[in-house]
Design a protein around this motif. Sequence first.
Motif, PDB file in Angstrom:
ATOM      1  N   GLU A 261      24.822  77.558 111.895  1.00  0.00           N
ATOM      2  CA  GLU A 261      23.699  76.820 112.678  1.00  0.00           C
ATOM      3  C   GLU A 261      23.161  75.622 111.897  1.00  0.00           C
ATOM      4  O   GLU A 261      22.325  74.926 112.168  1.00  0.00           O
ATOM      5  CB  GLU A 261      22.716  77.766 113.138  1.00  0.00           C
ATOM      6  N   ASP A 262      23.476  75.691 110.379  1.00  0.00           N
ATOM      7  CA  ASP A 262      22.903  74.759 109.561  1.00  0.00           C
ATOM      8  C   ASP A 262      23.958  74.226 108.508  1.00  0.00           C
ATOM      9  O   ASP A 262      25.173  74.852 108.661  1.00  0.00           O
ATOM     10  CB  ASP A 262      21.612  75.253 108.776  1.00  0.00           C
ATOM     11  N   ASP A 263      23.785  73.380 107.722  1.00  0.00           N
ATOM     12  CA  ASP A 263      24.579  73.026 106.686  1.00  0.00           C
ATOM     13  C   ASP A 263      24.988  73.773 105.533  1.00  0.00           C
ATOM     14  O   ASP A 263      23.977  74.663 105.186  1.00  0.00           O
ATOM     15  CB  ASP A 263      24.320  71.533 106.235  1.00  0.00           C
ATOM     16  N   PHE A 264      26.309  73.994 104.856  1.00  0.00           N
ATOM     17  CA  PHE A 264      26.442  74.367 103.531  1.00  0.00           C
ATOM     18  C   PHE A 264      26.748  73.300 102.836  1.00  0.00           C
ATOM     19  O   PHE A 264      27.507  72.410 102.921  1.00  0.00           O
ATOM     20  CB  PHE A 264      27.728  75.110 103.782  1.00  0.00           C
ATOM     21  N   GLU A 265      26.398  73.224 101.445  1.00  0.00           N
ATOM     22  CA  GLU A 265      26.395  71.968 100.541  1.00  0.00           C
ATOM     23  C   GLU A 265      26.226  72.553  99.121  1.00  0.00           C
ATOM     24  O   GLU A 265      25.494  73.614  98.750  1.00  0.00           O
ATOM     25  CB  GLU A 265      25.414  70.897 100.934  1.00  0.00           C
ATOM     26  N   ASN A 266      26.925  71.923  98.258  1.00  0.00           N
ATOM     27  CA  ASN A 266      26.838  72.181  96.866  1.00  0.00           C
ATOM     28  C   ASN A 266      27.387  73.716  96.554  1.00  0.00           C
ATOM     29  O   ASN A 266      26.657  74.512  96.107  1.00  0.00           O
ATOM     30  CB  ASN A 266      25.566  71.738  96.293  1.00  0.00           C
ATOM     31  N   VAL A 267      28.553  73.840  96.757  1.00  0.00           N
ATOM     32  CA  VAL A 267      29.201  75.255  96.607  1.00  0.00           C
ATOM     33  C   VAL A 267      30.397  74.910  95.563  1.00  0.00           C
ATOM     34  O   VAL A 267      31.187  73.863  95.559  1.00  0.00           O
ATOM     35  CB  VAL A 267      29.810  75.763  97.850  1.00  0.00           C
ATOM     36  N   LEU A 285      33.938  76.284 111.092  1.00  0.00           N
ATOM     37  CA  LEU A 285      32.409  75.818 111.653  1.00  0.00           C
ATOM     38  C   LEU A 285      32.645  75.898 113.166  1.00  0.00           C
ATOM     39  O   LEU A 285      33.633  75.216 113.766  1.00  0.00           O
ATOM     40  CB  LEU A 285      32.328  74.229 111.037  1.00  0.00           C
ATOM     41  N   ARG A 286      31.676  76.602 113.881  1.00  0.00           N
ATOM     42  CA  ARG A 286      31.644  76.830 115.251  1.00  0.00           C
ATOM     43  C   ARG A 286      30.568  76.391 115.877  1.00  0.00           C
ATOM     44  O   ARG A 286      30.399  76.093 117.052  1.00  0.00           O
ATOM     45  CB  ARG A 286      32.228  77.870 115.693  1.00  0.00           C
ATOM     46  N   ASP A 287      29.390  76.017 115.182  1.00  0.00           N
ATOM     47  CA  ASP A 287      28.187  75.780 115.443  1.00  0.00           C
ATOM     48  C   ASP A 287      27.881  74.139 115.133  1.00  0.00           C
ATOM     49  O   ASP A 287      28.780  73.259 115.264  1.00  0.00           O
ATOM     50  CB  ASP A 287      27.208  76.464 115.085  1.00  0.00           C
ATOM     51  N   LYS A 288      26.772  73.902 114.820  1.00  0.00           N
ATOM     52  CA  LYS A 288      26.084  72.617 114.749  1.00  0.00           C
ATOM     53  C   LYS A 288      26.131  72.058 113.086  1.00  0.00           C
ATOM     54  O   LYS A 288      25.753  71.101 112.851  1.00  0.00           O
ATOM     55  CB  LYS A 288      24.841  72.263 115.277  1.00  0.00           C
ATOM     56  N   GLY A 289      26.394  73.117 112.329  1.00  0.00           N
ATOM     57  CA  GLY A 289      26.367  72.519 110.711  1.00  0.00           C
ATOM     58  C   GLY A 289      27.550  72.066 110.167  1.00  0.00           C
ATOM     59  O   GLY A 289      28.672  71.714 110.929  1.00  0.00           O
ATOM     60  N   SER A 290      27.410  71.211 108.935  1.00  0.00           N
ATOM     61  CA  SER A 290      28.524  70.635 108.388  1.00  0.00           C
ATOM     62  C   SER A 290      28.663  71.358 106.951  1.00  0.00           C
ATOM     63  O   SER A 290      27.787  72.111 106.537  1.00  0.00           O
ATOM     64  CB  SER A 290      28.320  69.115 108.168  1.00  0.00           C
ATOM     65  N   ILE A 291      29.994  70.981 106.281  1.00  0.00           N
ATOM     66  CA  ILE A 291      30.140  71.597 104.822  1.00  0.00           C
ATOM     67  C   ILE A 291      30.219  70.231 104.256  1.00  0.00           C
ATOM     68  O   ILE A 291      31.156  69.340 104.434  1.00  0.00           O
ATOM     69  CB  ILE A 291      31.425  72.369 105.033  1.00  0.00           C
ATOM     70  N   ARG A 292      29.716  70.262 102.857  1.00  0.00           N
ATOM     71  CA  ARG A 292      29.840  69.000 102.009  1.00  0.00           C
ATOM     72  C   ARG A 292      29.883  69.681 100.492  1.00  0.00           C
ATOM     73  O   ARG A 292      29.133  70.645 100.396  1.00  0.00           O
ATOM     74  CB  ARG A 292      28.927  68.083 102.435  1.00  0.00           C
ATOM     75  N   ASN A 293      30.469  68.795  99.784  1.00  0.00           N
ATOM     76  CA  ASN A 293      30.344  69.086  98.548  1.00  0.00           C
ATOM     77  C   ASN A 293      30.683  70.470  97.841  1.00  0.00           C
ATOM     78  O   ASN A 293      29.859  71.333  97.470  1.00  0.00           O
ATOM     79  CB  ASN A 293      29.059  68.827  97.983  1.00  0.00           C
ATOM     80  N   VAL A 294      31.983  70.781  98.223  1.00  0.00           N
ATOM     81  CA  VAL A 294      32.599  71.935  97.623  1.00  0.00           C
ATOM     82  C   VAL A 294      33.575  71.999  96.716  1.00  0.00           C
ATOM     83  O   VAL A 294      34.516  70.910  96.922  1.00  0.00           O
ATOM     84  CB  VAL A 294      33.192  72.860  98.970  1.00  0.00           C
ATOM     85  N   LEU A 295      33.618  72.437  95.658  1.00  0.00           N
ATOM     86  CA  LEU A 295      34.568  72.325  94.320  1.00  0.00           C
ATOM     87  C   LEU A 295      35.213  73.925  94.303  1.00  0.00           C
ATOM     88  O   LEU A 295      34.519  74.674  93.998  1.00  0.00           O
ATOM     89  CB  LEU A 295      34.004  72.023  93.487  1.00  0.00           C
ATOM     90  N   ILE A 296      36.434  73.788  94.536  1.00  0.00           N
ATOM     91  CA  ILE A 296      37.221  75.222  94.159  1.00  0.00           C
ATOM     92  C   ILE A 296      38.250  74.957  93.299  1.00  0.00           C
ATOM     93  O   ILE A 296      39.128  73.856  93.486  1.00  0.00           O
ATOM     94  CB  ILE A 296      38.084  75.392  95.652  1.00  0.00           C
ATOM     95  N   SER A 297      38.365  75.743  92.350  1.00  0.00           N
ATOM     96  CA  SER A 297      39.310  75.736  91.130  1.00  0.00           C
ATOM     97  C   SER A 297      39.686  76.933  90.586  1.00  0.00           C
ATOM     98  O   SER A 297      39.035  78.226  90.711  1.00  0.00           O
ATOM     99  CB  SER A 297      38.856  75.047  89.850  1.00  0.00           C
ATOM    100  N   ASP A 298      41.034  77.028  90.135  1.00  0.00           N
ATOM    101  CA  ASP A 298      41.437  78.206  89.288  1.00  0.00           C
ATOM    102  C   ASP A 298      41.375  79.458  90.009  1.00  0.00           C
ATOM    103  O   ASP A 298      40.768  80.563  89.717  1.00  0.00           O
ATOM    104  CB  ASP A 298      40.616  78.526  88.138  1.00  0.00           C
ATOM    105  N   LEU A 299      41.935  79.475  91.297  1.00  0.00           N
ATOM    106  CA  LEU A 299      42.074  80.737  92.271  1.00  0.00           C
ATOM    107  C   LEU A 299      43.519  81.242  92.211  1.00  0.00           C
ATOM    108  O   LEU A 299      44.511  80.367  92.376  1.00  0.00           O
ATOM    109  CB  LEU A 299      41.558  80.376  93.639  1.00  0.00           C
ATOM    110  N   ASN A 300      43.659  82.472  91.850  1.00  0.00           N
ATOM    111  CA  ASN A 300      44.775  82.999  91.773  1.00  0.00           C
ATOM    112  C   ASN A 300      45.027  83.889  93.148  1.00  0.00           C
ATOM    113  O   ASN A 300      44.370  84.815  93.361  1.00  0.00           O
ATOM    114  CB  ASN A 300      45.028  84.074  90.452  1.00  0.00           C
TER     115      ASN A 300
END
Length: 300
Positions: A261-267, A285-300
């Motif tokens: 229902e809201d944004d996800f940011e800086n993750v 995302l099924r509602d009205k929020g957005s996702i921004r600024n997500v960094l993913i690294s070194d997952l096994n």
Amino acid sequence: MEYNVLSYGAAGDGKALDTKAIQKAIDQCAEDGGGRVVLPGGHTYCSGSLILRSNVEFHIESGAILKASLNSEDYEAYGENVHNKEKTEHIPSYINCEFDGRPRHYFIYAKGGENIRITGFGTIDGSEELYYGVQSQYHIEGAYYPRIPLILIEDVRHLTIKEVTLARSAFWTLHMAGCRDVLVDAIRILNNLKMANADGIDPDHCQDVRIVNCHIQCADDCICLKNTAGHEAYGPCRNIYISGCTLISTSSAIKIGTESEDDFENVIIENCNISRSNRGVSFQLRDKGSIRNVLISDLN
């Protein structure tokens, strides 16, 4: 100061209901300005609903078990709009799966405080068998929905949960809604991999959260960032750091959504090991929020 729950009348025999004694120790600690409430090791403390207070460290010693009561009447209703203990019986979760983030009852709860800590090498046991519905070889359906979360912390500043084991939850294990400055460090979540909807850690509309060095196994998402409708007033989920975790899930090991229902940011998500999971990382995302600024690294 330390407040030993045995000194407040707790039996610690796993049979007597110790709710009043434990709550009395918590309340006295808060009234005195803060300190540590101790559940000494070597005992099992059976309890219904508990409310944590500001400036209280709730410390479960090694060898101590805080066990959720197997009597549904021992759980208090949550929220001003809940007037009874009615449950929607016999409707499976895959049908009745709409949830606004506000449960009907609570086990361990806090709202609107600051400087709350849950620590120690002991165990909080959610007594999942209280909630069993239809069972199959691979799946245990809950008897009703939504069920009682193990821990619900709402609108708390400076929250720390460290080193405890959270086990056998029948619904969301650690649900944090609208919290600011959160550290979850070196905890273990050991849930039944057949128990439906038993999420691990759910930061919901939370900001400035660190989830590090944890081991989580559960039959739903291990770590799930949420923005539920019921807690929408707390704003976006922002500034989240996840690192050094080992994750086992029959759903997503790490998820952003489904409630959005809201944004996800800086993750930042890094240095985690994922095994035996349906999905490693999932964005929904099924509602009205957005996702921004997500960094993913070194997952096994």
